[in-house]
Write an enzyme that holds these catalytic residues in place. Structure first.
Site, PDB file in Angstrom:
ATOM      1  N   ARG A 196       1.014  -5.835  -4.227  1.00 20.40           N
ATOM      2  CA  ARG A 196       1.557  -6.797  -3.500  1.00 20.40           C
ATOM      3  C   ARG A 196       2.726  -6.566  -3.633  1.00 20.40           C
ATOM      4  O   ARG A 196       3.836  -7.599  -3.579  1.00 20.40           O
ATOM      5  CB  ARG A 196       1.132  -8.171  -3.884  1.00 20.40           C
ATOM      6  N   ARG A 229       5.811 -12.268  -0.179  1.00 15.66           N
ATOM      7  CA  ARG A 229       6.615 -13.551  -0.201  1.00 15.66           C
ATOM      8  C   ARG A 229       7.815 -13.708  -1.214  1.00 15.66           C
ATOM      9  O   ARG A 229       8.755 -14.432  -0.890  1.00 15.66           O
ATOM     10  CB  ARG A 229       5.697 -14.917  -0.094  1.00 15.66           C
ATOM     11  N   ARG A 253       8.417 -12.838   8.441  1.00 18.15           N
ATOM     12  CA  ARG A 253       7.241 -13.877   8.769  1.00 18.15           C
ATOM     13  C   ARG A 253       7.227 -15.098   9.410  1.00 18.15           C
ATOM     14  O   ARG A 253       6.503 -15.307  10.450  1.00 18.15           O
ATOM     15  CB  ARG A 253       6.548 -14.207   7.400  1.00 18.15           C
ATOM     16  N   ASP A 278      -4.704  -6.324   5.004  1.00 12.04           N
ATOM     17  CA  ASP A 278      -5.592  -7.164   4.096  1.00 12.04           C
ATOM     18  C   ASP A 278      -6.661  -6.699   4.011  1.00 12.04           C
ATOM     19  O   ASP A 278      -7.204  -5.820   5.022  1.00 12.04           O
ATOM     20  CB  ASP A 278      -5.680  -8.515   4.736  1.00 12.04           C
ATOM     21  N   TYR A 300     -16.202 -13.301   0.425  1.00 10.21           N
ATOM     22  CA  TYR A 300     -15.595 -13.896   1.359  1.00 10.21           C
ATOM     23  C   TYR A 300     -16.533 -13.905   2.516  1.00 10.21           C
ATOM     24  O   TYR A 300     -16.454 -15.194   3.145  1.00 10.21           O
ATOM     25  CB  TYR A 300     -14.424 -13.055   1.900  1.00 10.21           C
TER      26      TYR A 300
END
Ligand code: 1CP
Length: 357
Positions: A28, A32, A41, A78, A155
């Site tokens: 990562r 952010r 973004r 992702d 998921y």
């Protein structure tokens, strides 16, 4: 054609060859915590709009490399791209994380699953890799990735993130053959996906088994390890210095290091819950090791970060006969949005300085 690789420390370390200092990248590393990521973004509108636009995906992949002397880039994408391409329809609810409009909950839904076309439904991922390789111009290698079959299935069945994995564990216990059919087709897709990423230009490949650690040992062997073994055995990745290394990252799966080291993977990525000297002993030199600083260390002072990085480096060397070969420095899991970029600079500099041969 693309330029020759100017920094091959990551690939050399994954082959357990000598390097001038231990290579470092961070899970990562694009995200952010970087103001430039938040700006991109805001302009793009959403995470998915970024990931599905190869130029924007390239831009955010390169952002951390403009700030820090990292030894690798990781594709901005992702793990949930595969189920999205299988028709489950990925979307994000602000503050709640990823969700699927069509979770897979019964035999009929499993029977409808098919391996997506890698240059059609997932063509945007391959395009992003080609653009990033061109823009990297040989600066550092590019890592491609996929979720593990078990982690993707979590998921797909839960329909999003989960605290207790109740639905998929109930499926594993009540209808194991259904879950195996799901895992088989997802494994086929993962192998095709990683192969296509390699063909598009990914120079190392990582599989994230983020949820392997929620399984009992017996269920881990049956529903996760078995499919990681298939990937390591069947994924074509070349020979010698042309070989594309495969890294298996697991969270909470330290119990299974011996088994993982026998899968044929080139390297294992470790979380922070075990010592690297013990990990070296238990994997017997069969694989390179990647990790394993507790990510929350990045909330500490520069002095504490430097000391903790030194401990990780020295613990690996202590278990490896005093040699730092075969180690890739990383966090034990991903970075968080509220981390301070200045501390990343401290960490990367410390790893390079403290590991210089
Ligand atoms: O901007 C945003 O709000 C989106 C947040 C975000 C980001 C930056 C998501 C949603 N995905 C990503 C990128 C991402 N995901 C990368 C990029 C490359 C990098 O810089 O490392 C990678 C490798 C992933 C992989 C991923 N996605 C994993 C495996 C790694 C891990 O962290 O364990 C998992 C479990 C996911 C699912 C996912 N996607 C996004 C979120 C917030 C999550 C986690 C949800 C959950 O907790 O269940």
């Amino acid at each position: 054609m693309t330029s020759p690789l100017r920094n091959d420390r990551l690939l050399r370390a994954l082959r357990r060859e000598p390097v001038d200092h231990t290579p470092v990248w961070l899970m990562r590393q694009a995200g952010r915590y970087l103001p430039e990521y938040r700006a991109t973004r805001a302009k793009a509108g959403s995470f998915l709009a970024m990931a599905k636009n190869p130029e924007i995906a390239c831009e955010v992949t390169l952002q951390p490399l403009r700030r820090f002397p990292l030894d690798a880039a990781i594709l901005f994408s992702d793990i949930l791209t595969i189920p999205d391409a299988m028709g489950l329809e990925l979307y994000f609810v602000e503050g709640e994380g990823p969700k699927f409009r069509h979770p897979v909950r019964d035999e009929a839904a499993i029977a409808r699953l098919a391996v997506p076309d890698m240059e059609q439904e997932l063509g945007y991922v391959m395009d992003a890799i080609r653009v990033i390789r061109r823009e990297l111009d040989g600066q550092v290698p590019l890592i491609g990735f996929s979720g593990s079959p078990w982690t993707l299935a979590c998921y797909m069945v839960e329909g999003g993130g989960s605290k207790d994995f109740a639905r998929i564990k109930a499926m594993a216990l009540n209808h194991p053959q259904q879950l195996h059919r799901l895992l088989e087709v997802v494994t086929d897709a993962v192998i095709a996906y990683l192969g296509a990423q390699r063909a598009a230009g990914a120079q190392a490949l990582q599989v994230f088994d983020t949820w392997g650690g929620v399984l009992s040992p017996a269920m881990y062997r049956e529903f996760s390890l078995r499919y990681l073994q298939r990937i390591a055995a069947e994924l074509e990745r070349g020979q010698g210095s042309e070989r594309t290394p495969l890294i298996l990252f697991g969270k909470g799966t330290g119990l299974h290091l011996e088994s993982l080291s026998h899968t044929g993977a080139d390297a294992l990525g470790l979380d922070w819950t075990l010592d690297l000297d013990e990990a070296v002993r238990r994997t017997g030199g069969r694989v390179a090791l990647q990790g394993n600083l507790d990510p929350t260390t990045l909330y500490a002072s520069p002095e504490a970060i430097t000391a903790a990085a030194g401990r990780v480096l020295d613990t690996y060397a202590a278990g490896n006969g005093g040699s730092r070969e075969g180690h890739v420095f990383n966090l034990g899991h991903g970075m968080s949005p509220d981390m301070d970029p200045a501390n990343v600079q401290v960490l990367v500099d410390a790893v390079h300085r403290l590991s210089a041969r």
